[in-house]
Each structure stands twice: as structure tokens, then as C-alpha cells.
Design an enzyme around this catalytic site. Structure first.
Site, PDB file in Angstrom:
ATOM      1  N   GLU A   1       1.280  -3.333   7.156  1.00 47.41           N
ATOM      2  CA  GLU A   1       0.091  -3.661   7.950  1.00 47.41           C
ATOM      3  C   GLU A   1      -0.366  -5.039   7.508  1.00 47.41           C
ATOM      4  OE1 GLU A   1      -1.078  -1.952  10.341  1.00 47.41           O
ATOM      5  OE2 GLU A   1       0.003  -0.075  10.031  1.00 47.41           O
TER       6      GLU A   1
ATOM      7  N   CYS B   1      -8.847  -7.991   9.524  1.00 45.30           N
ATOM      8  CA  CYS B   1      -7.475  -8.240   9.987  1.00 45.30           C
ATOM      9  C   CYS B   1      -7.418  -8.266  11.503  1.00 45.30           C
ATOM     10  CB  CYS B   1      -6.525  -7.186   9.428  1.00 45.30           C
ATOM     11  SG  CYS B   1      -7.036  -5.505   9.758  1.00 45.30           S
TER      12      CYS B   1
HETATM   13  P1  NDP Z   1      -2.445 -10.055  -0.217  1.00 42.15           P
HETATM   14  O1  NDP Z   1      -1.186 -10.013   0.556  1.00 42.15           O
HETATM   15  O2  NDP Z   1      -2.732 -11.218  -1.053  1.00 42.15           O
HETATM   16  O3  NDP Z   1      -2.527  -8.781  -1.192  1.00 42.15           O
HETATM   17  C1  NDP Z   1      -2.424  -7.455  -0.715  1.00 42.15           C
HETATM   18  C2  NDP Z   1      -2.088  -6.550  -1.878  1.00 42.15           C
HETATM   19  O4  NDP Z   1      -0.772  -6.829  -2.334  1.00 42.15           O
HETATM   20  C3  NDP Z   1      -2.995  -6.723  -3.080  1.00 42.15           C
HETATM   21  O5  NDP Z   1      -3.227  -5.485  -3.686  1.00 42.15           O
HETATM   22  C4  NDP Z   1      -2.170  -7.615  -3.972  1.00 42.15           C
HETATM   23  O6  NDP Z   1      -2.524  -7.530  -5.318  1.00 42.15           O
HETATM   24  C5  NDP Z   1      -0.800  -7.027  -3.751  1.00 42.15           C
HETATM   25  N1  NDP Z   1       0.306  -7.900  -4.123  1.00 42.15           N
HETATM   26  C6  NDP Z   1       0.317  -9.240  -4.359  1.00 42.15           C
HETATM   27  N2  NDP Z   1       1.567  -9.659  -4.648  1.00 42.15           N
HETATM   28  C7  NDP Z   1       2.365  -8.573  -4.605  1.00 42.15           C
HETATM   29  C8  NDP Z   1       3.761  -8.357  -4.780  1.00 42.15           C
HETATM   30  N3  NDP Z   1       4.602  -9.349  -5.084  1.00 42.15           N
HETATM   31  N4  NDP Z   1       4.245  -7.108  -4.652  1.00 42.15           N
HETATM   32  C9  NDP Z   1       3.428  -6.085  -4.322  1.00 42.15           C
HETATM   33  N5  NDP Z   1       2.093  -6.219  -4.131  1.00 42.15           N
HETATM   34  C10 NDP Z   1       1.570  -7.451  -4.265  1.00 42.15           C
HETATM   35  O7  NDP Z   1      -3.594  -9.782   0.853  1.00 42.15           O
HETATM   36  P2  NDP Z   1      -5.166  -9.803   0.620  1.00 42.15           P
HETATM   37  O8  NDP Z   1      -5.538  -8.805  -0.429  1.00 42.15           O
HETATM   38  O9  NDP Z   1      -5.596 -11.218   0.465  1.00 42.15           O
HETATM   39  O10 NDP Z   1      -5.705  -9.220   2.006  1.00 42.15           O
HETATM   40  C11 NDP Z   1      -5.941 -10.011   3.122  1.00 42.15           C
HETATM   41  C12 NDP Z   1      -4.811  -9.866   4.110  1.00 42.15           C
HETATM   42  O11 NDP Z   1      -4.672  -8.501   4.475  1.00 42.15           O
HETATM   43  C13 NDP Z   1      -5.084 -10.604   5.406  1.00 42.15           C
HETATM   44  O12 NDP Z   1      -3.921 -11.257   5.845  1.00 42.15           O
HETATM   45  C14 NDP Z   1      -5.449  -9.477   6.366  1.00 42.15           C
HETATM   46  O13 NDP Z   1      -5.232  -9.791   7.702  1.00 42.15           O
HETATM   47  C15 NDP Z   1      -4.566  -8.382   5.879  1.00 42.15           C
HETATM   48  N6  NDP Z   1      -5.069  -7.078   6.303  1.00 42.15           N
HETATM   49  C16 NDP Z   1      -4.344  -6.366   7.211  1.00 42.15           C
HETATM   50  C17 NDP Z   1      -4.817  -5.156   7.675  1.00 42.15           C
HETATM   51  C18 NDP Z   1      -4.019  -4.332   8.628  1.00 42.15           C
HETATM   52  O14 NDP Z   1      -4.247  -3.130   8.673  1.00 42.15           O
HETATM   53  N7  NDP Z   1      -3.114  -4.883   9.413  1.00 42.15           N
HETATM   54  C19 NDP Z   1      -6.111  -4.626   7.242  1.00 42.15           C
HETATM   55  C20 NDP Z   1      -6.771  -5.442   6.277  1.00 42.15           C
HETATM   56  C21 NDP Z   1      -6.249  -6.631   5.840  1.00 42.15           C
HETATM   57  P3  NDP Z   1      -3.586  -8.605  -5.905  1.00 42.15           P
HETATM   58  O15 NDP Z   1      -4.764  -8.630  -4.970  1.00 42.15           O
HETATM   59  O16 NDP Z   1      -3.914  -8.022  -7.205  1.00 42.15           O
HETATM   60  O17 NDP Z   1      -2.860  -9.929  -5.934  1.00 42.15           O
END
Ligand code: NDP
Length: 496
Positions: free
Chosen positions: A239, A273
């Protein structure tokens, strides 16, 4: 976020509005994550064995706890994201609706069912079952730190899986609350656990032996998650982000469309999102619509106080991305009718309404994730649909028109996972509807019956009821067997 030099490594959260330290959480190392998955495996077997009714009762207890402790939970969400308290309460209400739906409907959607066998296996009984995967790893973002991961967690649990949840480094407290609450309700069975930490902890979860990963976050991280999961052929649901469009037809209720554009674009500081980022307006009502939007946007107040409409940008690095999109648009001939570069006053960003923005600029193509709207004029609905679909993202979109038939037609032609007529974001609050995107917005579905199936493996079972008079499944079959089967086959399939 910062890690301290002490061992074990610690993750410190900050109040987004003030930058002050808020709380600290352990950073789970790969060994900790593997241990959590191992514990979840045993708990998952128990969870699967207790059946639909008891699982539903346990999930109801979690739902009750969320409702009873709504103030505490909303306080944690507000402290970690900076969003207004009421928005946090609304987020909890949405999450509760989904948890309730998943718990109530899991049995009806996933219970074993007999299916028709067809002619060739008429002597058999055929059963379709949906078996849980076992342990599902859920990786969540910070913008809706409860609602978004619960869109996976609720459905994964209801389908009979154990869950290990890695919350965003910005919102570990929400995950902690969930896991602690579960532990109070069911201390002996770690069916829902949380591992806190940075991206590395999420990466470790992908490699810790889980049976499926449900990832919500940015497209770039989604690709990294998928690449990691490819090594073990671990299935994923992704997502990811969006660049959602709102279309305004010539016959639209312009007040309603303008209000929705402001809510969908500026609510939660634009950190949604499926929030509105682009608006395409049919030229005959363009000026009228733009003047209504600018009037409304000028009244929107960001801040950390009572009655402010939205809070700070939660992730400090996002402020630079928002600034770069505005600057790129202005530098390439765009005009700011509300706000502009001076709207960016970290950690707050005031509303920005941009027009005349070239369609290949950052603000028109990349996810801004801030309280900005790019409004564009189009000749008609066909052009609006074409422009809306000209995006690598495809999460959701909306159309405003008084002609419901035309609205549904536009909704169907939009290349998105969801579309709304005369509202924005409506689909997110309807648990029976699936949620997910196309293209760079990801794939797979959470929510609804499809969401329950996403967290299950369809399994085909057959059982012989009686010996077939014409046994085709033997190397010793008689020379008459196939011709005789073909006669029946012709009767069944040889006519129109
Ligand atoms: P990120 O992609 O930066 O992070 C998402 C999660 O992935 C966090 O828990 C992060 O940890 C973790 N993460 C980071 N690097 C890795 C890796 N290499 N392997 C596995 N997990 C990892 O997104 P954001 O948290 O900044 O969220 C915003 C984004 O989410 C926007 O693009 C938004 O559009 C999208 N989003 C989509 C939704 C949907 O349902 N389609 C709903 C809500 C948001 P950490 O934060 O600790 O780095």
C-alpha cells in the site's frame, strides 16, 4: 529520531510541534525480530485452532479496549503525529469500524465451502478453504499510525494469523499501546506483537521468516521491501503513495467540490495517502471554483492550539520536499493564489494553492504530502480523466457532478483502486470495500472481503464420494472410457 550511544539502542520520539523529546523505545535488532516471529508462530497455531467464534470474541475485546481508552490512545496519536485531538479520535473510530467488520465477517467470507465439481470429477466432493498464512509481518507509516496498520492487522488477525507489527520510527507508541493492550487481554498468547525501531528493523522483519508482509508506506520503500521478500518468495501486499486527482464537472455543486478539495488536500496537513493533490476543473466553472477554493483556503489555520485545523508536518524531512515542490512550480511559471514559499514555516506549512503549474513539474507529478493543491483547467471530462490518469500513481480519485450517471462513468474510467462521486475519501470509512492501488500506489487489497482473503491461502481439497463408472484417472483405463466420456462431454458442451 535519534539513537543513543548506550546499548541496547534506543529510539527517541519527539513532539512534532515543538521538537521536544517525547518518549523512548527499544530498537529491535534482527535477533529480537526473529524471536518475536518465533513466538508468534506458536501463538498463531493456537489462534488458528480456537476457531472463528473465539477469535471474534478476542477481537471484540480489543475493539472495546480501543473505545474505552479512546482518550489515552488519541493522546498518544496526537503526541506522536502532532495532529489535532479530534482528528486522532476520528482515526480511532475508523480503525474500530474496520476491526469490528473484519471480526464479524471473517467466518462468512473464509469458511470452507463446497464448490461444483464439473463433469470430469462428478464423483468427488470439492471443498474450497481459506487457511491463514501463519505469521504476518505488518510494516506501517506514521501519517495514520493506528488506522493504516490496523487496515492490515485487523484483517490478518480475523483471518486467523498472528501478527508482528513494525510501526514507523515516528509513531512507535501507537504500536506499543496495541501490543500492550493485547498482552493484557491475552497474556499467554503473543498473537499480536510489536517490534520498534528504524527502517533496519522493518528490513529485519522481511527476513525473519514471516509468511507474508503487509507494507504501507512510500513507493521507494515498498520496492525495497518487495526486493527483500523476493529472496524468500515471501508474498507481499504493498500500500504505497498517491497523487490523487479531484475532477470538477461543469454541473458540479461548486461549494461542495471546493470544501472537499480543501478537506482532502489540507486535512491532516496534506499527509494523507489518498488525499487530494491535483484538481482538474472544466473551464466554464474554473474561475468560480478557484475563487471558492482560495476563499476557503485563506481561512484554514495550521497550528498546535485548540481549534487549529491541522498540525505540523510530522516528519521533519518532508518539509524540504514540500518546499522543493512549491519552488519548482513557481520557478517554472506556476502562480500561488494562496501561500507560496513563505507558507513553509517548519514544522508548520500553511495552505498553498497553485495554478498554471506545468504538468511535468514536481508538484504535478510527485507525491507532495503537504497541504498543497495544484488546480488545472480542462476542456471537458474526457480531458480531465486523461490528465488524472496520466500519473504513475493510482490510489484513489474523485469527481464532482450533479449527473450521477456521468459521475459513475468517470469513476469507472479512472485508473485507481478507488473512486468517489461527490465526496472525497468516502471509501476509506466503508469496511466492506477493498482498499489498494494500481501502478506505483501498490498492489493487493486490504479491507473488506478481499482484505480478509489477502491474508489467507486459498486451499483446494477434493474427496472421492463414489467410484466413477468411467474411471479416467488410471493408466489401465478401458479403450471405451474416453469415447464414452466424450459422448457425455458433447451433450454438455457441444451446443451453444
Ligand atoms: P516509509 O516508506 O518511509 O516507511 C514506511 C515504513 O517502512 C516505516 O515503518 C519504515 O520504518 C519502514 N521501513 C523503512 N525502510 C525499510 C526497509 N528497508 N525495509 C522494511 N521497512 C522499512 O513511509 P512513511 O512512513 O514516510 O509514510 C508515508 C508514505 O506512506 C507516503 O508515501 C504515503 O502515501 C504512504 N501511505 C500509503 C497508504 C496506503 O494505504 N496506500 C496509507 C498511508 C500512507 P521507519 O519509519 O522506522 O524508517
Amino acid at each position: 529520531m535519534t539513537t543513543t550511544a548506550d546499548q541496547p539502542a534506543v529510539l527517541v520520539t519527539h513532539h512534532p510541534a515543538t521538537g521536544a523529546d517525547a518518549a523512548s523505545y527499544p530498537v529491535a535488532a534482527p535477533a529480537d525480530v526473529r524471536a518475536a516471529v518465533e513466538a508468534a508462530r506458536g501463538a498463531g497455531e493456537w489462534w488458528r485452532s480456537i476457531g472463528w467464534k473465539r477469535r471474534r470474541a478476542h477481537l471484540s475485546a480489543l475493539r472495546l479496549a480501543m473505545v474505552r481508552e479512546v482518550d489515552t490512545l488519541a493522546g498518544i496519536i496526537r503526541a506522536e503525529t502532532g495532529k489535532p485531538f479530534d482528528d486522532a479520535v476520528l482515526e480511532i473510530m475508523l480503525a474500530v469500524e474496520h476491526l469490528d467488520w473484519a471480526a464479524r465477517n471473517a467466518r462468512a467470507v473464509l469458511r470452507p465451502r463446497k464448490v461444483r465439481t464439473g463433469l470430469l470429477a462428478a464423483n468427488q466432493k470439492a471443498i474450497l478453504e481459506y487457511a491463514p498464512f501463519g505469521v504476518v509481518g505488518v510494516i506501517g507509516p506514521w501519517n495514520y499510525p493506528l488506522y493504516t496498520p490496523m487496515g492490515s492487522i485487523s484483517y490478518a488477525l480475523a483471518a486467523g494469523n498472528a501478527v508482528v507489527f513494525k510501526p514507523s520510527e515516528y509513531t512507535p507508541g501507537v504500536g506499543r499501546w496495541l501490543a500492550d493492550t493485547w498482552a493484557k487481554l491475552l497474556p499467554a498468547q503473543p498473537v499480536l506483537q510489536v517490534v520498534t525501531g528504524f527502517g533496519e528493523t522493518g528490513a529485519a522483519l522481511c527476513e525473519a521468516g514471516v509468511d507474508k508482509i503487509a507494507f504501507t508506506g512510500s513507493t521507494a520503500t515498498g520496492k525495497r521491501v518487495m526486493a527483500a521478500c523476493a529472496r524468500t518468495l515471501t508474498p507481499v501486499v504493498i500500500e504505497a503513495g498517491g497523487k490523487d486527482a479531484l475532477i470538477v464537472a461543469a454541473d458540479a455543486d461548486l461549494d461542495a467540490a471546493a470544501k472537499a478539495a480543501i478537506f482532502g488536500g489540507m486535512g491532516n496537513s496534506g499527509q494523507t495517502c489518498a488525499g487530494v493533490e491535483r484538481v482538474f476543473v472544466v473551464d466554464t466553472v474554473y474561475d468560480d471554483f478557484v475563487s471558492r477554493v482560495t476563499a476557503l483556503a485563506s481561512r484554514v489555520r495550521p497550528g498546535d492550539g485548540e481549534g487549529d485545523h491541522y498540525g505540523p508536518i510530522t516528519m521533519p524531512a518532508q518539509v524540504d520536499i514540500i518546499r522543493s515542490h512549491i519552488s519548482d512550480a513557481l520557478g517554472r511559471g506556476g502562480r500561488a493564489l494562496v501561500g507560496g514559499l513563505d507558507a513553509v514555516n517548519a514544522p508548520f506549512v500553511a495552505p498553498v494553492v497553485l495554478v498554471d503549474v506545468p504538468s511535468d513539474s514536481l508538484a504535478a507529478r510527485e507525491e507532495t504530502f503537504g497541504p498543497t493543491l495544484v488546480i488545472d483547467k480542462v476542456a471537458d471530462l474526457d480531458e480531465a480523466v486523461r490528465r488524472a490518469n496520466d500519473s504513475r500513481f493510482g490510489l484513489a480519485a474523485s469527481v464532482f457532478t450533479r449527473n450521477r450517471r456521468s459521475g459513475l462513468d468517470v469513476a469507472r474510467r479512472l485508473r485507481t483502486g478507488a473512486a468517489s462521486v461527490n465526496s472525497v475519501l468516502g471509501f476509506a470509512s466503508i469496511p466492506a470495500l477493498p482498499f489498494g492501488g494500481v501502478g506505483d500506489s501498490g498492489f493487493g487489497r486490504i479491507h473488506g472481503a478481499d482484505g480478509l482473503r489477502e491474508f489467507s491461502r486459498p486451499k483446494a481439497i477434493t474427496s472421492v464420494r463414489f467410484a466413477s463408472p468411467v474411471d479416467l484417472m488410471t493408466l489401465e483405463r478401458s479403450p471405451k472410457a474416453v469415447p464414452s466420456a466424450l459422448r457425455m462431454f458433447r451433450l454438455r458442451h457441444g451446443r451453444r
